[in-house]
Design a protein around this motif. Structure first.
Motif, PDB file in Angstrom:
ATOM      1  N   HIS A   1      -0.202   6.806   6.123  1.00 14.15           N
ATOM      2  CA  HIS A   1       0.331   5.442   6.111  1.00 14.15           C
ATOM      3  C   HIS A   1       1.422   5.198   7.149  1.00 14.15           C
ATOM      4  O   HIS A   1       1.555   4.098   7.636  1.00 14.15           O
ATOM      5  CB  HIS A   1       0.859   5.111   4.723  1.00 14.15           C
ATOM      6  CG  HIS A   1      -0.211   5.125   3.679  1.00 14.15           C
ATOM      7  ND1 HIS A   1      -1.297   4.292   3.738  1.00 14.15           N
ATOM      8  CD2 HIS A   1      -0.384   5.887   2.584  1.00 14.15           C
ATOM      9  CE1 HIS A   1      -2.086   4.526   2.698  1.00 14.15           C
ATOM     10  NE2 HIS A   1      -1.552   5.493   1.988  1.00 14.15           N
TER      11      HIS A   1
ATOM     12  N   TYR B 170       0.814  -1.213   0.000  1.00 15.06           N
ATOM     13  CA  TYR B 170       0.000   0.000   0.000  1.00 15.06           C
ATOM     14  C   TYR B 170       0.844   1.258   0.000  1.00 15.06           C
ATOM     15  O   TYR B 170       0.411   2.306  -0.503  1.00 15.06           O
ATOM     16  CB  TYR B 170      -1.024  -0.010   1.146  1.00 15.06           C
ATOM     17  CG  TYR B 170      -0.472  -0.108   2.550  1.00 15.06           C
ATOM     18  CD1 TYR B 170      -0.126   1.028   3.246  1.00 15.06           C
ATOM     19  CD2 TYR B 170      -0.352  -1.336   3.187  1.00 15.06           C
ATOM     20  CE1 TYR B 170       0.342   0.944   4.548  1.00 15.06           C
ATOM     21  CE2 TYR B 170       0.119  -1.440   4.479  1.00 15.06           C
ATOM     22  CZ  TYR B 170       0.470  -0.291   5.154  1.00 15.06           C
ATOM     23  OH  TYR B 170       0.936  -0.361   6.437  1.00 15.06           O
TER      24      TYR B 170
ATOM     25  N   THR C 154      -8.463   4.163   0.511  1.00 17.47           N
ATOM     26  CA  THR C 154      -7.282   3.812  -0.264  1.00 17.47           C
ATOM     27  C   THR C 154      -7.558   3.935  -1.761  1.00 17.47           C
ATOM     28  O   THR C 154      -6.724   4.417  -2.521  1.00 17.47           O
ATOM     29  CB  THR C 154      -6.834   2.382   0.069  1.00 17.47           C
ATOM     30  OG1 THR C 154      -6.793   2.235   1.480  1.00 17.47           O
ATOM     31  CG2 THR C 154      -5.465   2.115  -0.489  1.00 17.47           C
TER      32      THR C 154
ATOM     33  N   PHE D   3      -3.649  -2.677   0.220  1.00 16.75           N
ATOM     34  CA  PHE D   3      -4.528  -1.783   0.973  1.00 16.75           C
ATOM     35  C   PHE D   3      -4.036  -1.629   2.400  1.00 16.75           C
ATOM     36  O   PHE D   3      -3.663  -2.612   3.044  1.00 16.75           O
ATOM     37  CB  PHE D   3      -5.958  -2.333   0.972  1.00 16.75           C
ATOM     38  CG  PHE D   3      -6.598  -2.255  -0.378  1.00 16.75           C
ATOM     39  CD1 PHE D   3      -7.280  -1.114  -0.764  1.00 16.75           C
ATOM     40  CD2 PHE D   3      -6.473  -3.300  -1.274  1.00 16.75           C
ATOM     41  CE1 PHE D   3      -7.840  -1.029  -2.024  1.00 16.75           C
ATOM     42  CE2 PHE D   3      -7.034  -3.220  -2.545  1.00 16.75           C
ATOM     43  CZ  PHE D   3      -7.724  -2.080  -2.917  1.00 16.75           C
ATOM     44  N   ASN D   4      -4.025  -0.405   2.881  1.00 14.55           N
ATOM     45  CA  ASN D   4      -3.624  -0.135   4.259  1.00 14.55           C
ATOM     46  C   ASN D   4      -4.642  -0.779   5.196  1.00 14.55           C
ATOM     47  O   ASN D   4      -5.829  -0.462   5.148  1.00 14.55           O
ATOM     48  CB  ASN D   4      -3.585   1.388   4.476  1.00 14.55           C
ATOM     49  CG  ASN D   4      -2.995   1.741   5.823  1.00 14.55           C
ATOM     50  OD1 ASN D   4      -3.057   0.944   6.757  1.00 14.55           O
ATOM     51  ND2 ASN D   4      -2.426   2.917   5.913  1.00 14.55           N
TER      52      ASN D   4
END
Lengths: 252, 311, 241
Positions: free
Chosen positions: A162, A144, C90, C81-82
């Motif tokens: 993130h 990601y 996302t 995906f986070n």
């Protein structure tokens, strides 16, 4: 924690009220833990001192957290050259024993609260930095994060969405440890006479006062030390619990 | 080999950085060192001319970089300069102070290791048992106690109440005992938990049952394999313990009114004797970096996997 | 058009890619096949500019590839995906980063085509199936209508039925939107069915580069023949083709 916030209202006496006839009295009666050399109530001073000792430690550890996280992320996100440079600077700061460096800085800046905060913050950010950088580097290869970079997310947004959320649990564990260290550091500096200055009731400074009367009223020095130990112990326990919870989550 | 060289190169870079950091910290410290020196030599009331003469003499009237060069050049051959207050060379005084601190630190470390190892072995006889839990609790408590408070408590008990041991000063070897005990208890608290989990982890290693089946005696297993495995985490934290030892020694010396690096430093700060402060701080950094470098190298010897992983 | 010219990438002393040249015209599909470690993933990283080139040049229509904002569909759908964010957050990342408003119905339209419900987008990665995650990955890749999309083993994490379905979806969407697709796969059957060209990669070099129909009939290289025979034996490729 609770005592630090509500302490001043619970205190039975004015912590700075000087009462010479009652100086160095034994515990009991109106003065639950006795009085010090100027006849000030030790319990009240302890409760007021919680604000200084814990509040300053909290402040210092949070400043360290901010500096360390930003610097660590800079190293992790900023590319190889910046990473090398930042890490050597961090190593340089780590080359000095933390408390020793804090003593020198605080001592040279002149005793007082500002130099105390400065000295402990400057010497207390490196662990956060190492943890932030370490996790940051492992995040770099996560799918990601690669996707976000490809999408053209700005480094700031990348850090916000993130990196920070992934760092937070580990940083919290480090923070509890650093909070405890800051309490010890503040009282150590106070004890050496480089920290919070005497009329203010800080635990280390109180110990310094009490040391002079070690032979006549030994109990006077027991209380501030006990307060420090209790706080550090409590915070360390919370830290251990956090770490265990974190390890558990990672396993599942 | 390359890895070792790069480690050493890194240590050198860090030391240079540390030297510059030390110097610039003192250079930018608030307050006029020349005034402080003048006051130390000529009393509290000094005229502006005296201050400027002192400034000239002490080489304080030049720019930052040239002052840095003047200081760092002789440093490379071990010359720490002269005390700005007394005018005497710093090095002999520093060595003298170290002569007091090193025995204290070593004895403290020895006491700490002895307590930590025996407590850990006792605790791991029955992991999770009553003894184990008590030992862990004591260690947690010990880690929360400030060294200087512990020192005061020991003075209170052994010197004031019981009058068994001398507390203040450094006249006889007996004077070393209480300070070293203070330091040792602090070290033990930090090490005990690490040694304990080191032993437990080593015991859980898969190859131990295989060794036992091959007829290796329990004693041999304990001394050869478990000890080596438990040593790995201990060696790692020894670097951190060194910091504690140095800091602790400073505090302990102040409490027990012993001569040594601690008093040397605190006095130098109070007198704003910059060459002395610089010397102590730099010495601490040198010690710290060198020992950490050694630990890194030892670490590679004990556990070859480390070198392979980071290379 | 994507142009890869004499590209060499070094990993330590090893040449992970050695003098690679490829052409992928707009709207077409190039499949890169080869065994693990042949340099397929390295090629993707090189095209996306994630790693430095020791030699050579990669461009899209003469400009650096990054300028066309290429998209990537990954092998591990969930990893893209986070885990702390919702799928929607996302997925919309490229749109947020591009700072250009999306055509009003594009998200709904693509969701519809990819069989993803609005409710599903509100979930976290571990709360949806792998097939759904991969379709969400494709949604994310196509949202900004990039001219070039890279697929890194897009099917290998999926089960057989989902593989077939997803492969067809990718092909249909490509027909509708006209993006160029660089598909890295070890599945020769998939490559044969959905590409115009096939590049066979072995130990960082191109063993064979051919038009798909011709390669499937008769590979020119020994290694190409070995790969084809293996695929036929596994039933991934029809021998009569």
């Amino acid at each position: 924690m609770v005592l630090a916030v509500f302490g001043p209202w619970l205190a039975p006496h004015d912590p700075s009220a000087i009462n010479i006839p009652q100086r160095l009295s034994a515990p009991g009666g109106a003065w639950l833990l006795g009085t010090d050399a100027l006849g000030r109530d030790i319990l009240s001073r302890l409760l007021h001192g919680a604000r200084w000792s814990l509040g300053l430690a909290f402040l210092v550890s949070v400043i360290g957290l901010c500096i360390g996280t930003v610097v660590g992320l800079l190293a992790a996100l900023g590319g190889k050259t910046l990473d090398w440079l930042v890490m050597r600077i961090t190593d340089t700061f780590l080359a000095f024993p933390e408390l020793l460096a804090a003593v020198v800085i605080a001592g040279l800046m002149g005793a007082g609260t500002t130099s105390l905060i400065f000295a402990l913050s400057v010497t207390g950010w490196m662990r956060y930095c190492r943890v932030a950088r370490g996790i940051g580097l492992t995040l770099q290869s996560r799918g990601y994060v690669i996707q976000a970079r490809l999408a053209g997310l700005s480094p700031l947004a990348l850090a916000r969405w993130h990196y920070l959320p992934a760092l937070l649990p580990s940083l919290a564990v480090v923070w509890t440890g650093m909070f405890a260290r800051a309490i010890l550091g503040i009282s150590a500096l106070g004890f050496l006479g480089f920290g919070v200055q005497p009329p203010l009731p800080e635990w280390g400074t109180m110990l310094l006062d009490a040391r002079i009367h070690l032979r006549s009223t030994p109990l006077q020095m027991v209380w501030p030390g006990l307060a420090v130990v209790a706080c550090v112990l409590a915070i360390n326990l919370v830290g251990d619990m956090l770490r265990d919870a974190l390890a558990q989550e990672e396993r599942s | 080999m390359m890895a070792i060289l790069s480690l050493m190169l890194r240590a050198v870079v860090v030391l240079c950085g540390a030297a510059i950091a030390t110097f610039s910290l003192l250079w930018h410290a608030p307050g006029d060192p020349a005034l402080a020196i003048a006051m130390a030599r000529h009393g509290t009331i000094v005229s502006e001319t005296v201050v400027s003469v002192v400034r000239e003499q002490a080489g304080l009237n030049v720019g930052f970089w040239s002052a840095l060069q003047d200081w760092a050049g002789p440093l490379l051959v071990g010359d720490f300069g002269h005390s700005s207050v007394t005018g005497r060379p710093v090095l002999p005084d520093l060595l003298n102070a170290m002569g007091h601190t090193i025995p204290l630190a070593l004895l403290g470390l020895a006491i700490g290791l002895a307590i930590a190892i025996s407590l850990a072995m006792l605790a791991t006889r029955r992991p999770g048992g009553g003894v184990d839990r008590c030992a862990v609790a004591v260690a947690s408590l010990g880690a929360a106690i400030p060294v200087y408070w512990l020192g005061l408590l020991l003075i209170l008990v052994f010197a004031v109440q019981l009058s068994w041991l001398p507390a203040m000063g450094a006249r006889t070897p007996l004077h070393l005992l209480l300070p070293a005990l203070t330091l040792g208890l602090g070290v033990a608290a930090a090490l005990m938990r690490i040694i304990r989990s080191g032993i437990l982890e080593a015991r859980a290693q898969a190859f131990l049952p295989a060794l036992a089946r091959r007829g290796v005696t329990a004693r041999a297993i304990a001394s050869d394999h478990i000890a080596l495995h438990a040593a790995i985490p201990v060696v790692t934290v020894l670097g951190l313990e060194l910091a504690f030892l140095l800091e602790g020694a400073v505090m302990v010396e102040v409490i027990f009114a012993r001569p040594g690096l601690g008093s040397f430093l605190v006095d130098a700060i109070a007198a704003r004797d910059f060459p002395k402060v610089q010397a102590v701080v730099l010495l601490a950094a040198l010690l710290f970096v060198t020992i950490n470098l050694l630990i890194d190298l030892i670490y590679r010897l004990i556990d070859p996997r480390i070198g392979a992983r980071s290379a | 058009m994507l142009s890869v010219d004499q590209v060499t990438v070094k990993r330590g002393r090893v040449r992970a890619l050695d003098d690679i040249s490829l052409r992928l015209p707009a709207g077409q599909t190039l499949a890169v096949v080869g065994e693990s470690g042949a340099g397929k993933s390295t090629l993707i990283a090189a095209v996306l500019g994630l790693i430095g080139l020791a030699n050579g040049r990669i461009s899209w229509d003469g400009a650096p590839v990054a300028h066309c904002r290429p998209a990537l569909v990954m092998q591990e759908p969930r990893a893209a995906f986070n885990p702390r964010l919702s799928i929607r957050q996302t997925v919309l990342e490229p749109v947020v980063a591009a700072r250009q408003p999306l055509p009003a119905d594009r998200l709904d339209y693509l969701c519809d085509r990819l069989e993803l419900s609005t409710e599903l987008l509100a979930r976290r990665p571990h709360e949806i199936s792998i097939g759904q995650a991969q379709r969400a990955g494709i949604l994310r890749a196509l949202l900004n209508a990039p001219p070039l999309v890279l697929f890194d083993e897009p099917l290998s994490a999926l089960d057989a039925v989902t593989q077939k379905h997803t492969a067809q979806l990718i092909a249909d969407l490509q027909a509708e939107h006209g993006f160029a697709a660089l598909i890295v796969t070890h599945d020769l059957g998939y490559a044969a069915a959905y590409s115009e060209q096939i590049a066979v990669l072995r130990a960082g070099r191109i063993a064979e580069l051919a038009v798909t129909a011709r390669f499937v009939r008769a590979p020119a290289s020994d290694y190409g023949r070995t790969l084809r025979a293996a695929a036929v034996a596994l039933g991934a490729l029809d021998d009569s083709a």
